[in-house]
Scaffold this motif. Structure first.
Motif, PDB file in Angstrom:
ATOM      1  N   GLN A  61      -1.792  12.973  -1.234  1.00  0.00           N
ATOM      2  CA  GLN A  61      -3.069  12.508  -1.776  1.00  0.00           C
ATOM      3  C   GLN A  61      -4.140  13.597  -1.640  1.00  0.00           C
ATOM      4  O   GLN A  61      -4.927  13.813  -2.565  1.00  0.00           O
ATOM      5  CB  GLN A  61      -3.500  11.235  -1.067  1.00  0.00           C
ATOM      6  N   ASN A 119       3.623   1.640  -1.379  1.00  0.00           N
ATOM      7  CA  ASN A 119       4.220   1.820  -2.699  1.00  0.00           C
ATOM      8  C   ASN A 119       3.186   2.027  -3.803  1.00  0.00           C
ATOM      9  O   ASN A 119       3.556   2.178  -4.961  1.00  0.00           O
ATOM     10  CB  ASN A 119       5.136   0.638  -3.024  1.00  0.00           C
ATOM     11  N   SER A 120       1.913   1.984  -3.455  1.00  0.00           N
ATOM     12  CA  SER A 120       0.858   2.292  -4.429  1.00  0.00           C
ATOM     13  C   SER A 120      -0.278   3.007  -3.703  1.00  0.00           C
ATOM     14  O   SER A 120      -1.369   2.455  -3.546  1.00  0.00           O
ATOM     15  CB  SER A 120       0.361   1.031  -5.115  1.00  0.00           C
ATOM     16  N   PRO A 121      -0.016   4.243  -3.219  1.00  0.00           N
ATOM     17  CA  PRO A 121      -1.026   4.957  -2.424  1.00  0.00           C
ATOM     18  C   PRO A 121      -2.295   5.210  -3.238  1.00  0.00           C
ATOM     19  O   PRO A 121      -2.258   5.461  -4.431  1.00  0.00           O
ATOM     20  CB  PRO A 121      -0.333   6.260  -2.048  1.00  0.00           C
ATOM     21  N   GLY A 122      -3.414   5.129  -2.555  1.00  0.00           N
ATOM     22  CA  GLY A 122      -4.698   5.387  -3.190  1.00  0.00           C
ATOM     23  C   GLY A 122      -5.249   4.230  -3.996  1.00  0.00           C
ATOM     24  O   GLY A 122      -6.301   4.353  -4.610  1.00  0.00           O
ATOM     25  N   ASN A 123      -4.565   3.093  -3.995  1.00  0.00           N
ATOM     26  CA  ASN A 123      -5.019   1.937  -4.755  1.00  0.00           C
ATOM     27  C   ASN A 123      -6.137   1.233  -3.966  1.00  0.00           C
ATOM     28  O   ASN A 123      -5.880   0.656  -2.909  1.00  0.00           O
ATOM     29  CB  ASN A 123      -3.853   0.983  -5.004  1.00  0.00           C
ATOM     30  N   PRO A 124      -7.370   1.261  -4.469  1.00  0.00           N
ATOM     31  CA  PRO A 124      -8.472   0.654  -3.708  1.00  0.00           C
ATOM     32  C   PRO A 124      -8.354  -0.864  -3.571  1.00  0.00           C
ATOM     33  O   PRO A 124      -8.897  -1.440  -2.638  1.00  0.00           O
ATOM     34  CB  PRO A 124      -9.720   1.035  -4.513  1.00  0.00           C
ATOM     35  N   VAL A 125      -7.633  -1.506  -4.471  1.00  0.00           N
ATOM     36  CA  VAL A 125      -7.466  -2.963  -4.389  1.00  0.00           C
ATOM     37  C   VAL A 125      -6.737  -3.332  -3.097  1.00  0.00           C
ATOM     38  O   VAL A 125      -7.069  -4.333  -2.455  1.00  0.00           O
ATOM     39  CB  VAL A 125      -6.713  -3.497  -5.626  1.00  0.00           C
ATOM     40  N   MET A 126      -5.784  -2.519  -2.694  1.00  0.00           N
ATOM     41  CA  MET A 126      -5.040  -2.806  -1.460  1.00  0.00           C
ATOM     42  C   MET A 126      -5.956  -2.745  -0.247  1.00  0.00           C
ATOM     43  O   MET A 126      -5.849  -3.564   0.664  1.00  0.00           O
ATOM     44  CB  MET A 126      -3.883  -1.820  -1.282  1.00  0.00           C
ATOM     45  N   SER A 182       0.825  -1.209   0.000  1.00  0.00           N
ATOM     46  CA  SER A 182       0.000   0.000   0.000  1.00  0.00           C
ATOM     47  C   SER A 182       0.857   1.256   0.000  1.00  0.00           C
ATOM     48  O   SER A 182       0.516   2.251  -0.639  1.00  0.00           O
ATOM     49  CB  SER A 182      -0.915   0.026   1.227  1.00  0.00           C
TER      50      SER A 182
END
Length: 164
Positions: free
Chosen positions: A105, A28-35, A26
């Motif tokens: 963000q 390393n991929s902020p804002g990714n809803p999949v996480m 998470s």
């Protein structure tokens, strides 16, 4: 009733490893809803593993309340140890500062500086290590109990298995 501590520790270890993995991904991929969705699903895995291990090791069926107890204890231990390890990794620089990621963000969402400062002050309250560990323990107990009940229903040992 046989010793449940080895099963609880195994479940807590699984919870901690999965939680730290999701935190790292998470970050390393902020804002990714999949996480977020993945984190919500994986939070049940540790308590399920604890109940599965206990029922299989001792070849027994658990009542829902007993599964809830094993799951809750798993969640509490994972919340304490995982919280401490998480903060140690944050302090060591393995994880990026979540407050900075949140600020970026909010800026990307087009919020005004005043709105950002207000949101950051609220977020700062929850970024306190003690508050985070307490919330982790409370949430771990609640979610762990639910996972334990699910595990008790899933891992029954047939009609002749004796419930403890």
């Amino acid at each position: 009733m046989p010793n449940k501590f080895p099963s609880v520790l195994l479940g807590a270890l699984v919870s901690i490893v999965l939680s730290l993995l999701i935190q790292f991904l998470s970050a390393n991929s902020p804002g990714n809803p999949v996480m977020g969705i993945l984190a919500c699903l994986l939070i049940f895995v540790g308590p399920l593993v604890a109940v599965w291990h206990y029922t299989n090791t001792h070849n027994l069926t658990l009542k829902a309340g007993q599964g809830a107890g094993i799951g809750a204890l798993t969640g509490v231990i994972a919340g304490i140890i995982g919280g401490i390890i998480g903060y140690a990794l944050l302090a060591a620089g393995v994880f990026p500062d979540p407050m900075e990621a949140a600020r970026v963000q909010l800026e990307q969402q087009g919020m005004s500086e005043e709105e950002i400062e207000q949101a950051m002050s609220i977020a700062q309250t929850f970024s306190n290590p003690a508050v985070t560990v307490v919330l982790g323990v409370v949430m771990g107990a609640i979610v762990g109990a639910i996972g334990g009940v699910i595990g008790a229903a899933l891992f029954k040992k047939g009609g002749t298995g004796e419930a403890y």
